[in-house]
Design an enzyme around this catalytic site. Structure first.
Site, mmCIF file in Angstrom:
data_model
loop_
_atom_site.group_PDB
_atom_site.id
_atom_site.type_symbol
_atom_site.label_atom_id
_atom_site.label_comp_id
_atom_site.label_asym_id
_atom_site.label_seq_id
_atom_site.Cartn_x
_atom_site.Cartn_y
_atom_site.Cartn_z
ATOM 1 C CB SER A 94 16.507 44.037 11.117
ATOM 2 O OG SER A 94 15.406 44.302 11.956
HETATM 3 C C1 SAM Z 1 13.876 43.458 14.916
HETATM 4 S S1 SAM Z 1 14.799 42.106 15.468
HETATM 5 C C2 SAM Z 1 15.251 42.597 17.110
HETATM 6 C C3 SAM Z 1 16.277 43.662 17.186
HETATM 7 C C4 SAM Z 1 17.125 43.571 18.422
HETATM 8 N N1 SAM Z 1 16.415 43.891 19.631
HETATM 9 C C5 SAM Z 1 18.410 44.355 18.306
HETATM 10 O O1 SAM Z 1 18.730 45.145 19.187
HETATM 11 O O2 SAM Z 1 19.129 44.124 17.333
HETATM 12 C C6 SAM Z 1 13.563 40.900 15.858
HETATM 13 C C7 SAM Z 1 14.148 39.612 16.374
HETATM 14 O O3 SAM Z 1 13.089 38.844 16.935
HETATM 15 C C8 SAM Z 1 13.391 37.495 16.725
HETATM 16 N N2 SAM Z 1 12.179 36.691 16.929
HETATM 17 C C9 SAM Z 1 11.190 36.396 16.057
HETATM 18 N N3 SAM Z 1 10.280 35.605 16.633
HETATM 19 C C10 SAM Z 1 10.690 35.408 17.902
HETATM 20 C C11 SAM Z 1 10.178 34.662 18.993
HETATM 21 N N4 SAM Z 1 9.050 33.970 18.890
HETATM 22 N N5 SAM Z 1 10.872 34.663 20.139
HETATM 23 C C12 SAM Z 1 12.031 35.352 20.265
HETATM 24 N N6 SAM Z 1 12.579 36.061 19.264
HETATM 25 C C13 SAM Z 1 11.907 36.100 18.104
HETATM 26 C C14 SAM Z 1 13.934 37.473 15.315
HETATM 27 O O4 SAM Z 1 14.656 36.281 15.060
HETATM 28 C C15 SAM Z 1 14.775 38.737 15.300
HETATM 29 O O5 SAM Z 1 16.099 38.454 15.628
#
Ligand code: SAM
Length: 381
Positions: A94
């Site tokens: 998101s």
């Molecule tokens: C809330 S979103 C980040 C929002 C982002 N910073 C933006 O500006 O749009 C969280 C993200 O963390 C990623 N994510 C989940 N587990 C992760 C991991 N182990 N390492 C890196 N990214 C991860 C997800 O795929 C997702 O895209």
């Protein structure tokens, strides 16, 4: 139709008015059009399902989502929603709520020229804001989902923010660009990875949304000491999705609540709101009761059931709330008496004189993660 630039100006005004945008970050937020980072298909909640919203169907509605002070769901079910009609069940990427993004940036205390590692690139909007203020060469961002990472990398490049977007597990950080002055996780950790401390210079700051199975979440601001150790306190209330490998098992009423006829029946006079609705109480209960996921099911005006589910063992508890009642029926099934555990944890917090969230702290090192109250000499585990 209201233009994107007018909407961006409106969002900036709103963030300033509610106190979520500090003067230091105002220029960066004003310079980065958020809609350029949002995919053409986003998702919205519809009951317990997630349904798509296509830009091509309604550009105005889509732009409205891009510039509302709300999160935008950009991926469901790891990019593999099921049909028919492509319905999703779990939010897996998101664009976080703008007010949360900008207040976390202020909490990061990053200054121009500092080197920053972001965990969870998502749409790339936060990485672009960091790049605007600190310089793109100083920003590294790690994203676990290859499709999400590729898209963010391309958009960042196209908008003039050539941040290094690394596809991989952010729990390992990114050693080749270390040491960092700041690490910002935009995804929640239950077990905070010590790699983030090890890759940050002593005195540096690491900002992490921290969650338990019971409670999501708390923002912890760590200061890094020598030897890859960091200590921090809860400084805010934020809820983020989990690191992919820490997601555990999703609680499902349909799957997990079984054999209701055989459930153990008791009564309690502890009001569910006191446990679930009070932030400080819910946070403390989460520290004591592992593998317990709450789900609230609304039945009618004032009537709801609080379900507590351990999807690993199949234990569950259901507490039925009726408007005006002073006692509540509890049903419990499985190896664990989940409501009893939660109530005992609530009484423990009460006996401690109801500590507020800011009194809890965490130490993270190679030896693991330790939670304490007020200072390290008072551990709870
Ligand atoms: C809330 S979103 C980040 C929002 C982002 N910073 C933006 O500006 O749009 C969280 C993200 O963390 C990623 N994510 C989940 N587990 C992760 C991991 N182990 N390492 C890196 N990214 C991860 C997800 O795929 C997702 O895209």
């Amino acid at each position: 139709m209201i233009s994107a630039s007018a909407r961006l100006a409106g969002l900036v005004d709103e963030l300033v008015r509610v106190g979520d945008l500090s003067p230091g970050w105002q220029g960066a937020v004003s310079a980065v059009p958020r809609h350029l980072f949002i995919p053409d298909t986003v998702w919205k909640e519809d009951g317990d399902r997630l349904v798509p919203v296509h830009r091509a169907d309604d550009e105005d509605a889509w732009l409205g989502l891009c510039y509302a002070n709300e999160p935008v769901i950009t991926q469901v079910d790891d990019g593999d929603p099921d049909g028919p009609g492509l319905v999703g069940h779990e939010i897996t990427s998101s664009a976080s709520r703008p007010g949360v993004v900008t207040s976390m940036l202020a909490r990061l205390e990053a200054e121009p020229g500092m080197r920053v590692l972001e965990i969870g690139t998502g749409t790339g909007w936060n990485a672009a804001l960091l790049a605007e203020r600190l310089g793109a060469a100083n920003v590294t961002s790690v994203e676990v989902d290859p499709a999400v990472a590729d898209r963010a990398r391309a958009v960042l490049e196209a908008t003039g923010h050539p941040v290094a977007v690394v596809t991989g597990d952010g729990a390992s950080g990114h050693p080749p660009s270390a040491p960092y002055d700041r690490v910002i996780a935009t995804v929640a950790a239950q077990q905070v990875p010590c790699a983030w401390a090890e890759q940050t210079r002593p005195g540096g700051r690491v900002l992490v949304p921290w969650a338990t199975d019971f409670h999501n979440g708390a923002l912890v601001a760590f200061t890094v000491a020598h030897g890859g150790v960091m200590r921090g306190r809860i400084v805010g209330n934020v809820a983020f999705m989990r690191l992919r490998e820490q997601r555990g098992i999703r609680a499902s009423l349909a799957r997990d609540v079984r054999d209701a006829a055989g459930a153990r029946r008791t009564f309690t006079d502890l009001h569910p709101y006191d446990v679930m609705g009070e932030y400080d109480a819910s946070l403390a209960v989460g520290l004591r009761v592992a593998r317990c996921k709450p789900v609230i099911e609304h039945r009618a005006e004032g009537s709801y059931t609080v379900w507590l589910i351990d999807p690993w063992s199949g234990s569950w508890a259901g507490l039925a709330h009726e408007a005006g009642a002073a006692k509540f029926e509890v049903r419990q099934q499985g190896d664990r008496d989940l409501w009893d555990e939660v109530e005992a944890a609530y009484r423990w917090w009460d006996r401690l004189d109801r500590p507020t969230a800011d009194r809890w702290g965490l130490t993270v090192s190679r030896e693991g993660q330790h939670v304490w109250l007020d200072d390290e000499s008072n551990p709870i585990d």
